[in-house]
Design a protein around this motif. Structure first.
Motif, PDB file in Angstrom:
ATOM      1  N   VAL A   1      64.527  65.585  56.411  1.00 44.78           N
ATOM      2  CA  VAL A   1      63.754  66.073  55.271  1.00 44.78           C
ATOM      3  C   VAL A   1      64.630  67.045  54.492  1.00 44.78           C
TER       4      VAL A   1
ATOM      5  N   LYS B   1      58.862  60.741  55.735  1.00 49.41           N
ATOM      6  CA  LYS B   1      59.589  60.319  56.931  1.00 49.41           C
ATOM      7  C   LYS B   1      58.664  59.519  57.858  1.00 49.41           C
TER       8      LYS B   1
ATOM      9  N   THR C   1      59.861  64.722  52.026  1.00 50.14           N
ATOM     10  CA  THR C   1      58.840  65.403  52.819  1.00 50.14           C
ATOM     11  C   THR C   1      58.732  64.796  54.218  1.00 50.14           C
ATOM     12  N   GLU C   2      58.131  65.553  55.112  1.00 51.04           N
ATOM     13  CA  GLU C   2      57.880  65.067  56.470  1.00 51.04           C
ATOM     14  C   GLU C   2      56.951  63.857  56.439  1.00 51.04           C
TER      15      GLU C   2
END
Length: 172
Positions: free
Chosen positions: A170, A148, A144-145
């Protein structure tokens, strides 16, 4: 030996121009990726990538901590059917006790955080931690963002880190 030292990681295939890949190219990519993943000293502190180029050429890219990993990667690929030439552009990172300390601290920060610890339990962790002269680059793939962003923040919390470049992608 540190528990992160012998963990295998993901190998990234660098795509060339948008074009339909033939079955030979797909087979070579698969064989190269397999051989690189089987390197015994490939760890979360190394990052290997490659690109299949025209006329049976494979270009190796990335950064490694040990010079032997660079030569082992090239040697492994020379035996693959369909590869005529291997261009080894892998960078060997400079020896630095300070960078070694940062590598371990960043790995602890990332893999011991509640939000990211699941990446450390994978058979092939997807977050690579590259450290050169106090500058950290994160490479690989996350789910997922927010993963990150958290990984980048965790890397930046480590004393001695001058800069964090977050190249994590992602997964789709």
């Amino acid at each position: 030996m540190h528990p992160f030292a012998l963990v295998l990681c993901v190998v990234i295939i660098i795509a060339g121009p948008a074009q339909q890949k033939d079955s030979r190219t797909l087979r070579v990519e698969s064989d190269v990726q397999h051989e690189l993943l089987m390197l015994p000293n490939y760890s979360v502190f190394d990052f290997l990538a490659f690109r299949v180029e025209p006329r049976g050429t494979v270009r190796l890219l990335g950064q490694v901590v040990r010079p032997t990993l660079k030569t082992d990667a090239e040697r492994r690929l020379k035996g693959i059917a369909g590869i005529e030439q291997v261009i080894n552009d892998i960078e060997v990172l400079p020896v630095s006790p300070a960078d070694d300390r940062i590598r371990l601290a960043v790995a602890r920060n990332i893999y011991r955080s509640d939000a990211l610890d699941r990446y450390g339990f994978q058979s092939q962790p997807s977050i690579h931690i590259i450290v050169k002269q106090g500058r950290v680059t994160l490479e690989g793939v996350v789910d997922t963002e927010s993963d990150k962003v958290i990984a980048g923040l965790k890397a930046g919390e480590v004393p001695g880190v001058f800069d964090v470049k977050n190249n994590l992608t992602v997964a789709k």
